[in-house]
Design a protein around this motif. Structure first.
Motif, short mmCIF file in Angstrom:
data_model
loop_
_atom_site.label_atom_id
_atom_site.label_comp_id
_atom_site.label_asym_id
_atom_site.label_seq_id
_atom_site.Cartn_x
_atom_site.Cartn_y
_atom_site.Cartn_z
N ASP A 119 7.97 0.22 -10.26
CA ASP A 119 7.31 -0.91 -9.61
C ASP A 119 8.33 -1.79 -8.91
O ASP A 119 9.40 -2.07 -9.47
CB ASP A 119 6.53 -1.73 -10.63
CG ASP A 119 5.34 -0.97 -11.20
OD1 ASP A 119 4.85 -0.06 -10.48
OD2 ASP A 119 4.93 -1.25 -12.34
N GLU A 123 -1.25 -14.43 6.60
CA GLU A 123 -1.25 -15.58 5.69
C GLU A 123 -0.65 -16.83 6.33
O GLU A 123 -0.54 -17.86 5.65
CB GLU A 123 -0.44 -15.23 4.44
CG GLU A 123 -1.00 -14.06 3.63
CD GLU A 123 -2.34 -14.37 3.00
OE1 GLU A 123 -2.63 -15.58 2.78
OE2 GLU A 123 -3.11 -13.43 2.73
N ASN A 131 3.46 -3.82 -3.98
CA ASN A 131 2.63 -2.95 -4.82
C ASN A 131 1.77 -2.02 -3.97
O ASN A 131 1.50 -0.88 -4.37
CB ASN A 131 1.76 -3.79 -5.75
CG ASN A 131 2.57 -4.50 -6.82
OD1 ASN A 131 3.65 -4.05 -7.20
ND2 ASN A 131 2.05 -5.61 -7.32
N GLN A 132 1.34 -2.50 -2.82
CA GLN A 132 0.57 -1.64 -1.92
C GLN A 132 1.42 -0.46 -1.43
O GLN A 132 0.93 0.66 -1.32
CB GLN A 132 0.05 -2.46 -0.74
CG GLN A 132 -1.02 -3.46 -1.10
CD GLN A 132 -1.45 -4.31 0.09
OE1 GLN A 132 -1.00 -4.08 1.22
NE2 GLN A 132 -2.34 -5.27 -0.15
N GLN A 178 4.80 -9.68 -3.65
CA GLN A 178 4.51 -8.76 -4.75
C GLN A 178 3.30 -7.89 -4.41
O GLN A 178 3.28 -6.68 -4.70
CB GLN A 178 4.25 -9.55 -6.03
CG GLN A 178 4.09 -8.68 -7.28
CD GLN A 178 5.38 -8.01 -7.68
OE1 GLN A 178 6.38 -8.67 -7.94
NE2 GLN A 178 5.36 -6.68 -7.74
N ASN A 179 2.29 -8.49 -3.78
CA ASN A 179 1.10 -7.74 -3.44
C ASN A 179 1.39 -6.64 -2.42
O ASN A 179 0.98 -5.49 -2.58
CB ASN A 179 0.04 -8.70 -2.89
CG ASN A 179 -1.26 -7.99 -2.57
OD1 ASN A 179 -1.76 -7.20 -3.36
ND2 ASN A 179 -1.82 -8.28 -1.39
N LEU A 180 2.14 -6.98 -1.37
CA LEU A 180 2.42 -5.97 -0.35
C LEU A 180 3.37 -4.90 -0.86
O LEU A 180 3.27 -3.73 -0.49
CB LEU A 180 2.94 -6.63 0.93
CG LEU A 180 4.31 -7.31 0.92
CD1 LEU A 180 5.44 -6.36 1.25
CD2 LEU A 180 4.32 -8.48 1.91
N ALA A 225 3.83 -14.26 -4.45
CA ALA A 225 2.59 -13.52 -4.71
C ALA A 225 2.27 -12.59 -3.55
O ALA A 225 1.86 -11.43 -3.74
CB ALA A 225 1.45 -14.51 -4.95
N VAL A 226 2.44 -13.07 -2.32
CA VAL A 226 2.20 -12.23 -1.15
C VAL A 226 3.16 -11.05 -1.12
O VAL A 226 2.77 -9.90 -0.86
CB VAL A 226 2.29 -13.07 0.14
CG1 VAL A 226 2.25 -12.17 1.38
CG2 VAL A 226 1.17 -14.10 0.20
N ALA A 262 1.63 -9.17 6.79
CA ALA A 262 1.16 -10.11 5.77
C ALA A 262 1.48 -11.55 6.15
O ALA A 262 0.65 -12.45 5.98
CB ALA A 262 1.78 -9.75 4.42
#
Length: 334
Positions: free
Chosen positions: A241, A286, A226-227, A222-224, A219-220, A282
């Protein structure tokens, strides 16, 4: 006045000359008739066939030149198309001229055996002497026709990798990362790996400690990713993507999570650097530990608390637990 009788020998010679001229005249008439009946149609057919062939070639050459003129933003490819059109035009003229010449000589009654034999011998000598050059040119023509690579592409050919600086019908010039220029004959190119065609795929393998939660790690990531995809500096470079493939490898206390990003050609390095930077930030935020391929665990003891006396000092051993000198050293003297 006396009259002289004609010389019989002179009369015979004149008659013989007249018959010879008549024979030549009849032979000329026969040859002319044969030429008109057989030779002229053969020449006309050859000319018509050559005209049709040249018309077809001219059509393709015109299409290639129009396509080259339409490539305003790709001058290198336009130059390649014009070069290929010029080679095709010159080759078609040579083939057509040779065909028409042989047909005209055949229609005139000339023997083509010696001509073809001489041409075969000359062609054989040229083929032995310039075999590699012919292979270079032929391979170069197919490279241009099939657009296997162009100037500016990063390719792997003949075991070498670099950027194509120049492409001709005979050789391809590559420049690698340290500035070395390689000149590769086109006949030596059997396999082409084009690293700059349509798009490039960047893969970042992130090593994470095996004790971290895989779902949280993905999840971390994928988030970074996408950023980076939505960043103003990269939204025109990243063309799809990012994809987190999941757990790809487990080795000791190391788990590898690949990140695949499809980007524009020759734009992969900048995106990969930004991804690495964001992964560091990240993971630090985290509190995610990076993995190690070693199986040895390193446990760090907590720092000593200054309010607790004697913390971190070695624990004294009771006197009863201390070994006697004789027990500690069997060789001790009493």
């Amino acid at each position: 006045m006396a009259l002289f009788a004609p010389d019989p020998h002179l009369t015979t010679n004149v008659a013989h000359d007249e018959r010879f001229l008549e024979h030549i005249e009849r032979a000329w008439k026969t040859d002319l008739t044969n030429f008109v009946q057989n030779g002229v149609p053969k020449i006309v057919f050859a000319l018509v066939l050559a005209f049709i062939f040249q018309s077809i070639v001219s059509f393709f050459i015109s299409r290639m030149n129009k396509r080259a003129d339409a490539m305003v933003g790709n001058s290198q490819r336009a130059g390649q198309l014009r070069t290929m059109a010029a080679v095709l035009r010159a080759s078609s003229y040579a083939v057509t001229g040779f065909y028409v010449l042989t047909q005209v000589l055949g229609a005139l009654g000339a023997s083509l055996t010696a001509f073809v034999g001489a041409a075969s011998v000359i062609g054989l000598g040229i083929s032995f002497g310039a075999q590699s050059i012919f292979k270079d040119v032929l391979t170069g023509i197919f490279i241009l026709i099939e657009n296997q690579y162009s100037v500016g592409d990063t390719v792997k050919i003949a075991g070498l990798q670099g950027v194509v600086e120049d492409l001709t019908l005979r050789v391809t010039k590559l420049r690698d990362g340290d500035g070395t220029v390689y000149i590769v004959p086109n006949s030596q190119i059997t396999t082409v790996s084009n690293l700059s065609r349509d798009f490039a795929v960047g893969t970042l393998n992130v090593s994470v400690d095996a004790r971290e939660d895989p779902d949280r790690v993905m999840a971390v990531l994928q988030n970074l990713a996408n950023q980076v995809r939505k960043d103003e500096a990269f939204k025109e470079i990243v063309i799809s993507d990012p994809n987190i493939l999941g757990v790809d490898k487990i080795s000791g206390y190391e788990v590898v999570y690949p990140i695949n990003v499809r980007v524009m050609v020759n734009q992969r390095d900048g995106v990969m650097r930004e991804l690495r930077r964001r992964v560091l930030m990240a993971f630090n935020k985290e509190k995610i530990a990076f993995g190690s391929s070693n199986s040895t665990m390193i446990v760090q003891s907590p720092a000593p608390d200054p309010h607790i006396p004697n913390q971190g000092a070695p624990t004294p051993t009771p006197a009863s637990a201390q070994p006697s000198p004789s027990a500690a050293s069997p060789n001790a003297t009493t």
